[in-house]
Motif scaffolding. Structure first.
Motif, mmCIF file in Angstrom:
data_model
loop_
_atom_site.group_PDB
_atom_site.id
_atom_site.type_symbol
_atom_site.label_atom_id
_atom_site.label_comp_id
_atom_site.label_asym_id
_atom_site.label_seq_id
_atom_site.Cartn_x
_atom_site.Cartn_y
_atom_site.Cartn_z
ATOM 1 N N GLY A 185 -12.084 -84.749 -41.388
ATOM 2 C CA GLY A 185 -11.080 -83.977 -41.804
ATOM 3 C C GLY A 185 -9.798 -83.753 -41.092
ATOM 4 O O GLY A 185 -8.915 -83.146 -41.209
ATOM 5 N N GLY A 186 -9.571 -85.115 -40.080
ATOM 6 C CA GLY A 186 -8.329 -84.987 -39.441
ATOM 7 C C GLY A 186 -8.054 -83.724 -38.461
ATOM 8 O O GLY A 186 -6.986 -83.513 -38.110
ATOM 9 N N GLU A 187 -9.355 -83.444 -37.833
ATOM 10 C CA GLU A 187 -9.155 -82.230 -36.879
ATOM 11 C C GLU A 187 -9.160 -82.684 -35.538
ATOM 12 O O GLU A 187 -8.946 -81.765 -34.732
ATOM 13 N N ALA A 188 -9.255 -83.915 -35.136
ATOM 14 C CA ALA A 188 -9.151 -84.502 -33.754
ATOM 15 C C ALA A 188 -7.714 -84.032 -33.193
ATOM 16 O O ALA A 188 -6.632 -84.109 -33.878
ATOM 17 N N LEU A 189 -7.850 -83.421 -31.706
ATOM 18 C CA LEU A 189 -6.626 -83.037 -31.077
ATOM 19 C C LEU A 189 -6.103 -84.271 -30.067
ATOM 20 O O LEU A 189 -6.957 -84.564 -29.335
ATOM 21 N N LEU A 190 -4.979 -84.398 -30.439
ATOM 22 C CA LEU A 190 -4.329 -85.587 -29.568
ATOM 23 C C LEU A 190 -3.404 -84.920 -28.533
ATOM 24 O O LEU A 190 -2.290 -84.427 -29.037
ATOM 25 N N SER A 191 -3.670 -85.171 -27.059
ATOM 26 C CA SER A 191 -2.269 -84.856 -26.189
ATOM 27 C C SER A 191 -1.154 -85.946 -26.311
ATOM 28 O O SER A 191 -1.337 -87.087 -26.373
ATOM 29 N N CYS A 192 -0.076 -85.406 -26.704
ATOM 30 C CA CYS A 192 1.090 -86.349 -26.884
ATOM 31 C C CYS A 192 2.396 -85.691 -26.577
ATOM 32 O O CYS A 192 2.397 -84.495 -26.351
#
Length: 316
Positions: A185-192
């Motif tokens: 679902g595109g729910e991954a959280l990425l530190s950027c």
């Protein structure tokens, strides 16, 4: 007396952004910009440019003479174990030796949160033991040790967007479009963060406008992670391209079967699971406003001219 700054990797993604920021602040005359093959993208700005190779100790001799602060942004990414060891670890060790002998007062080193290895990572702090999984990450962690032993400060960003990014958002875009579906679902959280925000922080500390404690590691992203879906929607709106329907979902296991052999597992590790690193230590120490989070459409759109040709083949 003018305080001189040595900037390694001045022809690269992060080092080039630091060079631009130093020029913007009128500090060009203080900068000794070190490059390997590529010249600094910031030209005609009165930077003093020199060539050196971290894998060649002789080329590093005298680099730090008369220098107050070293900003070490040079790195080899993607080489084999021996090449990465020669550049990232042994090269950094020799640079630190030169800095000590020259009496350099401050060292700032750009590493990566990828030294923490495979995820998922949920608000991982700097105190969690790194478990690097690639030659690049293993040797960058070893380089951190050399910098910390020399009393330097280490910055660990994770994903970086902006002018010069040919990997992060282009790779995430290619993965999403290839699958024509959202991984979980595109729910991954990425530190950027953006390369400009990172360059501003490095410049603040390098010029003494802000202070950080030496001998400390700092995660160097925006405090608020970006959701993969939000990043891709903002990018798609910016470049005027479609994305998979919201209902098109695949699991990571299903995505692995759909991706070309040899890249699927790596892509899923990098973009299919949460990689969120706690940045409280950095922003509390700086006492600064980190600015807007990395996902808002207006922020991604500010780099439209850079990403449009890469993603669509159309001129900006």
């Amino acid at each position: 007396m003018e305080k001189k700054i040595l900037l390694t990797g001045a022809g690269g993604f992060i080092g080039g952004a630091v060079a631009r920021e130093l020029v913007r602040r009128g500090r060009a005359g203080q900068v000794r910009a070190v490059t390997h093959r590529r010249p600094p993208a910031t030209t005609g700005a009165h930077l003093t440019c020199v060539q050196a190779d971290l894998a060649d100790p002789d080329s590093l001799r005298g680099l730090c003479d008369g220098i107050d602060t070293v900003v070490h942004a040079a790195v080899l990414i993607g080489g084999d174990e021996e090449a990465c060891e020669a550049v990232n670890h042994r090269g950094t060790a020799e640079l630190m030796r030169q800095a000590r002998e020259a009496g350099v007062r401050r060292v700032l080193h750009v590493s990566t949160a990828a030294v923490h290895g495979d995820g998922p990572h949920l608000r991982v702090t700097e105190d969690q033991r790194p478990v690097p999984v690639s030659p690049t990450s293993r040797t960058r962690l070893a380089a951190e040790g050399e910098v910390l032993a020399a009393g330097g400060t280490v910055f660990r960003p994770m994903y970086i967007m902006g002018v010069g990014d040919v990997w992060f958002l282009p790779s995430l875009w290619q993965l999403t479009r290839y699958l024509d579906a959202w991984i979980d679902g595109g729910e991954a959280l990425l530190s950027c963060t953006t390369v400009d925000r990172l360059a501003a922080v490095l410049t603040d500390v390098a010029t003494g406008e802000r202070d950080l404690e030496p001998g400390v590691v700092y995660h160097a992203d925006h405090p608020e992670p970006a959701r993969v879906r939000d990043l891709m929607i903002a990018l798609a709106e910016s470049v005027g391209q479609p994305l998979p329907p919201a209902a098109a979902r695949v699991s990571r296991a299903e995505a692995l079967d759909l991706l070309p052999a040899g890249i699927g597992a790596q892509a899923l590790r990098l973009f299919g699971e949460t990689r969120w690193f706690d940045t409280t230590r950095l922003w509390s120490a700086l006492g600064a406003n980190p600015g807007p989070g990395p996902a808002p459409a207006r922020l991604v759109a500010s780099y439209r001219d850079w990403y449009l040709p890469q993603l669509t083949g159309e001129p900006a």
